[in-house]
Design an enzyme around this catalytic site. Structure first.
Site, PDB file in Angstrom:
ATOM      1  N   CYS A 137       0.826  -1.207   0.000  1.00 23.37           N
ATOM      2  CA  CYS A 137       0.000   0.000   0.000  1.00 23.37           C
ATOM      3  C   CYS A 137       0.862   1.260   0.000  1.00 23.37           C
ATOM      4  CB  CYS A 137      -0.928  -0.002   1.219  1.00 23.37           C
ATOM      5  SG  CYS A 137      -1.956   1.469   1.361  1.00 23.37           S
ATOM      6  N   CYS A 140      -0.442   4.031   2.290  1.00 23.89           N
ATOM      7  CA  CYS A 140      -0.142   3.777   3.704  1.00 23.89           C
ATOM      8  C   CYS A 140       1.325   4.032   4.039  1.00 23.89           C
ATOM      9  CB  CYS A 140      -0.482   2.334   4.065  1.00 23.89           C
ATOM     10  SG  CYS A 140      -2.150   1.806   3.643  1.00 23.89           S
ATOM     11  N   ASP A 141       2.230   3.544   3.194  1.00 26.68           N
ATOM     12  CA  ASP A 141       3.645   3.501   3.546  1.00 26.68           C
ATOM     13  C   ASP A 141       4.559   4.369   2.687  1.00 26.68           C
ATOM     14  OD1 ASP A 141       2.962   1.566   5.451  1.00 26.68           O
ATOM     15  OD2 ASP A 141       3.170  -0.052   3.996  1.00 26.68           O
TER      16      ASP A 141
END
Length: 318
Positions: A137, A140-141
């Site tokens: 992701c 997300c990261d």
């Protein structure tokens, strides 16, 4: 008969949000979660796009906060693995039977919140370096890899969007695709080809992810001539699709061609009394915040359905 108003299957953001709403509505409710199928949110080291946590929050910590909220309203939660769902026709109104490895629970309605899991490459180093450079992701990261060199694996819309998103943060992005052309929408391809920070390797597969304590390199192979090479990188984003956890309801509710549960805007499935929310249902965006929204709607819809059944039953018994 000991019958629940609603049984929620799944303990991720969607299921727990549904749990908050049904328990606040004073519905007799049960949430069944399984530790053998970890939710995607639990695996995220730092969530930075969930409102109210500008500094970010660990996925496990966020889920624990959800659970604490549920406990405030005395939601019953059990850790069991659901084996099957069946419908009883022996009563005046439909009752769903949820069988786990330990018990059989009965309910007037069910909310499916079983989520999905990222499709894996299944290569050496993928599991070893998960959260140590391997991610599924970019949203997300991605910020972790600011000004670093990253690799994205995939060729569809999701992979293209991941690469474009990472190009805003990373020093360089190499998109690796096993075919000779991308499957992504044309507009996304145009953006990829016009971005100087993105390089695309066609007809190439990743065979291994290597490093010492974190990702340092990926080994790749050309599928036509079998030539092999090594690409130094700090991160590997794998975007080759999701696999919904919907085997439990196959044949019970309508699924699309990718096995996602089809619902209407009220989260209702093709089966009366069954609702679905979160990543297991067909939807355009799979994020924690959209899962929560789904869960709230599913809980509200299930509540209306149960109230209708009870009203009809009471009217018929007068």
């Amino acid at each position: 008969m000991d019958i629940y108003d609603v049984i929620i299957i799944g303990g991720g953001p969607a299921g727990l949000t549904a749990g908050i709403y049904v328990s606040r509505a004073r519905m007799k409710s049960l949430l069944i979660e399984s530790y053998t199928i970890p939710g995607q949110a639990l695996l995220v080291e730092k969530i930075e796009n969930y409102p109210g946590f500008p500094e970010g929050i660990n996925g496990f910590e966020l889920i624990e906060k959800f659970k604490q909220h549920c406990r405030m309203y005395s939601l019953e939660i059990v850790n069991e693995t659901v084996e099957s769902i069946s419908k009883s026709h022996s009563t005046a109104f439909p009752i769903w039977h949820v069988k786990t490895g330990k018990n059989i629970y009965k309910s007037l309605s069910i909310i499916i919140a079983t989520g999905s899991q990222h499709r894996k490459l299944g290569i050496p180093g993928e599991e070893k370096f998960f959260q140590k450079g391997v991610s599924y992701c970019a949203v997300c990261d991605g910020v972790i890899f600011k000004n670093k060199d990253v690799v994205v694996v995939g060729g569809g819309d999701s992979a293209a969007e991941e690469a474009l998103f990472l190009a805003k943060l990373a020093k360089s992005v190499i998109l690796i695709h096993r075919r000779d052309k991308l499957r992504a929408a044309q507009v996304l391809q145009e953006r990829l080809f016009s971005n100087d920070k993105i390089k695309i390797l066609f007809n190439t597969i990743v065979t291994e992810i290597t490093g010492k304590d974190k990702v340092e390199e990926v080994n790749v192979k050309n599928v036509y001539n079998n030539s092999e090479s090594i690409i130094p990188c700090d991160g590997v984003f794998i975007s080759i699709g999701l696999v919904p956890n919907t085997m439990l309801v196959k044949g019970l509710v309508a699924l699309d061609e990718e096995s996602y549960i089809i619902t209407d805007e009220n989260m209702k499935t093709s089966a009366d009394g069954i609702y679905a929310c979160g990543d297991c249902r067909r939807k355009p965006l799979r994020q924690i915040i959209t899962a929560c929204s789904d869960g709230a709607i599913a809980a509200f819809s299930a509540g209306q359905y149960v109230e209708k059944i009870k009203s009809s039953f009471l009217a018929g018994s007068v």
